[in-house]
Scaffold this motif. Structure first.
Motif, PDB file in Angstrom:
ATOM      1  N   PHE A  50      20.215   7.372  32.534  1.00  0.00           N
ATOM      2  CA  PHE A  50      21.126   8.307  32.616  1.00  0.00           C
ATOM      3  C   PHE A  50      22.623   7.649  31.211  1.00  0.00           C
ATOM      4  O   PHE A  50      22.766   7.102  31.139  1.00  0.00           O
ATOM      5  CB  PHE A  50      21.658   8.292  33.991  1.00  0.00           C
ATOM      6  CG  PHE A  50      22.115   7.059  34.509  1.00  0.00           C
ATOM      7  CD1 PHE A  50      23.810   7.358  34.431  1.00  0.00           C
ATOM      8  CD2 PHE A  50      21.046   5.360  35.026  1.00  0.00           C
ATOM      9  CE1 PHE A  50      24.197   5.485  35.235  1.00  0.00           C
ATOM     10  CE2 PHE A  50      22.069   4.797  35.177  1.00  0.00           C
ATOM     11  CZ  PHE A  50      23.193   4.266  34.982  1.00  0.00           C
ATOM     12  N   ARG A  51      23.378   9.285  31.389  1.00  0.00           N
ATOM     13  CA  ARG A  51      25.023   9.186  30.977  1.00  0.00           C
ATOM     14  C   ARG A  51      25.841   8.175  31.723  1.00  0.00           C
ATOM     15  O   ARG A  51      25.960   8.907  33.126  1.00  0.00           O
ATOM     16  CB  ARG A  51      25.073  10.043  30.364  1.00  0.00           C
ATOM     17  CG  ARG A  51      26.080  10.186  29.123  1.00  0.00           C
ATOM     18  CD  ARG A  51      26.467  11.712  28.651  1.00  0.00           C
ATOM     19  NE  ARG A  51      27.324  11.593  27.754  1.00  0.00           N
ATOM     20  CZ  ARG A  51      27.565  12.688  26.429  1.00  0.00           C
ATOM     21  NH1 ARG A  51      26.658  13.726  26.661  1.00  0.00           N
ATOM     22  NH2 ARG A  51      27.799  12.207  25.885  1.00  0.00           N
ATOM     23  N   ILE A  52      26.720   7.485  30.947  1.00  0.00           N
ATOM     24  CA  ILE A  52      27.853   7.021  32.111  1.00  0.00           C
ATOM     25  C   ILE A  52      29.032   7.686  31.086  1.00  0.00           C
ATOM     26  O   ILE A  52      29.900   8.008  31.610  1.00  0.00           O
ATOM     27  CB  ILE A  52      27.796   5.486  31.556  1.00  0.00           C
ATOM     28  CG1 ILE A  52      26.692   4.931  32.734  1.00  0.00           C
ATOM     29  CG2 ILE A  52      29.064   5.183  32.431  1.00  0.00           C
ATOM     30  CD1 ILE A  52      26.979   3.252  32.791  1.00  0.00           C
ATOM     31  N   LEU A  53      29.210   7.426  29.686  1.00  0.00           N
ATOM     32  CA  LEU A  53      30.189   8.247  28.890  1.00  0.00           C
ATOM     33  C   LEU A  53      30.518   9.184  28.495  1.00  0.00           C
ATOM     34  O   LEU A  53      28.952   9.362  28.231  1.00  0.00           O
ATOM     35  CB  LEU A  53      30.544   6.944  27.599  1.00  0.00           C
ATOM     36  CG  LEU A  53      30.708   4.895  28.068  1.00  0.00           C
ATOM     37  CD1 LEU A  53      30.136   4.378  27.172  1.00  0.00           C
ATOM     38  CD2 LEU A  53      31.649   5.130  29.135  1.00  0.00           C
ATOM     39  N   SER A  54      30.848   9.540  28.024  1.00  0.00           N
ATOM     40  CA  SER A  54      31.203  11.224  27.194  1.00  0.00           C
ATOM     41  C   SER A  54      31.481  10.650  25.972  1.00  0.00           C
ATOM     42  O   SER A  54      31.171   9.381  25.737  1.00  0.00           O
ATOM     43  CB  SER A  54      33.072  11.243  27.740  1.00  0.00           C
ATOM     44  OG  SER A  54      33.763  10.826  26.884  1.00  0.00           O
ATOM     45  N   ASP A  55      31.566  11.186  25.389  1.00  0.00           N
ATOM     46  CA  ASP A  55      31.782  11.318  23.305  1.00  0.00           C
ATOM     47  C   ASP A  55      32.431  10.627  23.248  1.00  0.00           C
ATOM     48  O   ASP A  55      32.546   9.120  22.089  1.00  0.00           O
ATOM     49  CB  ASP A  55      31.527  12.606  22.492  1.00  0.00           C
ATOM     50  CG  ASP A  55      29.975  12.699  22.818  1.00  0.00           C
ATOM     51  OD1 ASP A  55      29.186  13.045  23.608  1.00  0.00           O
ATOM     52  OD2 ASP A  55      30.008  14.638  22.496  1.00  0.00           O
ATOM     53  N   GLU A  56      33.627  11.016  23.550  1.00  0.00           N
ATOM     54  CA  GLU A  56      35.441   9.969  23.067  1.00  0.00           C
ATOM     55  C   GLU A  56      35.243   8.698  23.976  1.00  0.00           C
ATOM     56  O   GLU A  56      34.928   7.652  23.181  1.00  0.00           O
ATOM     57  CB  GLU A  56      36.247  10.771  23.928  1.00  0.00           C
ATOM     58  CG  GLU A  56      37.770  10.016  23.990  1.00  0.00           C
ATOM     59  CD  GLU A  56      38.662  10.914  24.353  1.00  0.00           C
ATOM     60  OE1 GLU A  56      40.098  10.316  24.406  1.00  0.00           O
ATOM     61  OE2 GLU A  56      38.452  11.742  25.245  1.00  0.00           O
ATOM     62  N   GLY A  57      34.519   8.688  25.715  1.00  0.00           N
ATOM     63  CA  GLY A  57      33.693   7.169  26.316  1.00  0.00           C
ATOM     64  C   GLY A  57      33.310   6.250  24.738  1.00  0.00           C
ATOM     65  O   GLY A  57      33.629   4.966  24.425  1.00  0.00           O
ATOM     66  N   ALA A  58      32.376   6.443  24.529  1.00  0.00           N
ATOM     67  CA  ALA A  58      31.513   5.907  23.195  1.00  0.00           C
ATOM     68  C   ALA A  58      31.990   5.549  22.407  1.00  0.00           C
ATOM     69  O   ALA A  58      31.674   4.371  21.964  1.00  0.00           O
ATOM     70  CB  ALA A  58      29.867   7.153  23.306  1.00  0.00           C
ATOM     71  N   THR A  59      33.564   6.082  21.670  1.00  0.00           N
ATOM     72  CA  THR A  59      33.706   6.138  20.564  1.00  0.00           C
ATOM     73  C   THR A  59      34.733   4.820  20.865  1.00  0.00           C
ATOM     74  O   THR A  59      34.586   3.837  19.843  1.00  0.00           O
ATOM     75  CB  THR A  59      34.290   7.156  20.115  1.00  0.00           C
ATOM     76  OG1 THR A  59      33.236   8.233  19.440  1.00  0.00           O
ATOM     77  CG2 THR A  59      34.865   6.666  18.524  1.00  0.00           C
ATOM     78  N   VAL A  60      34.961   4.944  21.898  1.00  0.00           N
ATOM     79  CA  VAL A  60      35.832   3.657  22.280  1.00  0.00           C
ATOM     80  C   VAL A  60      35.575   2.588  22.725  1.00  0.00           C
ATOM     81  O   VAL A  60      35.480   1.343  22.058  1.00  0.00           O
ATOM     82  CB  VAL A  60      36.873   4.247  23.545  1.00  0.00           C
ATOM     83  CG1 VAL A  60      37.846   2.807  23.725  1.00  0.00           C
ATOM     84  CG2 VAL A  60      37.320   5.601  22.990  1.00  0.00           C
ATOM     85  N   MET A  61      34.166   2.674  23.599  1.00  0.00           N
ATOM     86  CA  MET A  61      33.019   1.542  23.286  1.00  0.00           C
ATOM     87  C   MET A  61      32.528   0.347  21.976  1.00  0.00           C
ATOM     88  O   MET A  61      32.694  -0.455  21.891  1.00  0.00           O
ATOM     89  CB  MET A  61      32.196   1.880  24.586  1.00  0.00           C
ATOM     90  CG  MET A  61      31.398   0.830  24.895  1.00  0.00           C
ATOM     91  SD  MET A  61      31.562  -0.256  25.855  1.00  0.00           S
ATOM     92  CE  MET A  61      31.407  -1.442  24.753  1.00  0.00           C
TER      93      MET A  61
END
Length: 329
Positions: free
Chosen positions: A64-75
């Protein structure tokens, strides 16, 4: 969201905060979605009596999804920045990074996010807290140096509950898939004693929708691994730990495995606080529930049980290093 032990206000010696990263913003960096299905411990073959003592009856969710696209980029940026600190975890993982939540405020705030904790609490069906040992928050695995080595060998975790998140895009990584055994850890131990690993026919290989997707896992009970790569390429995943707030449940930890893995500047203190938190809960239950009795041995047993986690922590700290446990492959 409950909190077992608050995240420390100070850092261990040798740690400094990154000073040029964005602040964690749940509205921008999270995109929480529900898993389509949940597998139960009973589905893996565990006995009801054993299940009853554990943190939850849940074994694993679908991704399931946790991060947004922006969040995934920061991660991904945080994980790449922590790569320079990567080291082995015994002979189980060639490259991993722990303690990142003492360096990255963004990672700390993601890993202790009440929004994520509440979301996972609903999946697990029990009250949870981010793990009281910060070394279990934001654990990052990196690809090994060869394609004939698993990213992380078959194992069950050193903590009760966690999620496993893809940080790099799995669609761009040949191999290195997350897999879990459709059986019990007792069966896995029997296979390992025969120099065998879980067979493909009894292995689940979930499909992650992209970076920032995760699987909720009963890590202590579900045997799993990150498989070898088919080609050498960047492959990063992140594991974040949780614990049931009900201290009457089994400890479900193998903290002694961490003596050769984690920085002793933080490990001993985190371990002691966690054992003390569990003992406090069990001692409070004893205060609230112990009835009058002439059975001295029963009272002694109740006291010993209440402080069992503390006594075990002391014994294991004194015993010192041991090799990390795994099932091979």
């Amino acid at each position: 969201m409950g909190v077992a032990v608050p995240f420390p206000e100070t850092q261990p010696a040798g740690y400094e905060w990154f000073d040029d990263e964005p602040a964690f913003d749940p509205e921008r960096h999270l995109q929480l979605e529900e898993p389509e299905e949940v597998v139960m411990l009973a589905d893996l073959g565990y006995d009801p009596a054993e299940i009853a003592t554990k943190a939850t009856q849940v074994a694993a969710s679908s991704p399931f999804r946790i991060l947004s696209d922006e969040g995934a980029t920061v991660m991904l940026g945080v994980a790449r920045r922590l790569r320079s600190l990567a080291r082995p975890a015994g002979n189980r993982i060639e490259r991993m990074s722990r303690g990142g939540c003492y360096r990255s405020r963004w990672l700390r705030d993601l890993c202790t996010s009440p929004e994520v904790s509440d979301h996972l609490e609903r999946i697990y069906g029990t009250a949870i807290s981010p793990h009281p040992m910060p070394v279990h928050l934001g654990h990052i695995n990196y690809e090994p140096s060869t394609i004939d080595t698993a990213v992380d060998k078959w194992h069950h975790d050193t903590l009760p509950l966690d999620y496993v998140m893809t940080v790099t895009d799995p669609a761009l990584v040949p191999g290195g898939r997350f897999e879990y055994f459709l059986g019990t850890k007792h069966e896995a131990a029997t296979l390992a004693a025969q120099d065998r690993t879980p067979p493909p026919g009894r292995t689940a290989v979930p499909e992650f929708g992209g970076p920032g997707y995760a699987i909720a896992l009963h890590g202590d009970m579900v045997v799993h691994r990150a498989a070898p790569l088919a080609e050498l390429t960047e492959r990063i995943s992140m594991v974040n730990g949780y614990i049931a707030l009900d201290t009457s449940r089994d400890d479900q930890s193998r903290t002694a495995d961490l003596i050769i893995v984690d920085d002793h500047e933080s490990l001993w203190t985190e371990w002691a606080k966690t054992a003390a938190w569990r003992a406090r809960g069990q001692l409070q239950s004893l205060i609230d529930e112990l009835e009058f009795t002439s059975d001295r041995d029963a009272v002694i047993a109740a006291l010993e049980s209440a402080v069992g986690d503390v006594r075990r922590a002391i014994d294991e700290m004194r015993a010192g290093e041991k090799m990390t446990e795994h099932y091979g492959g």
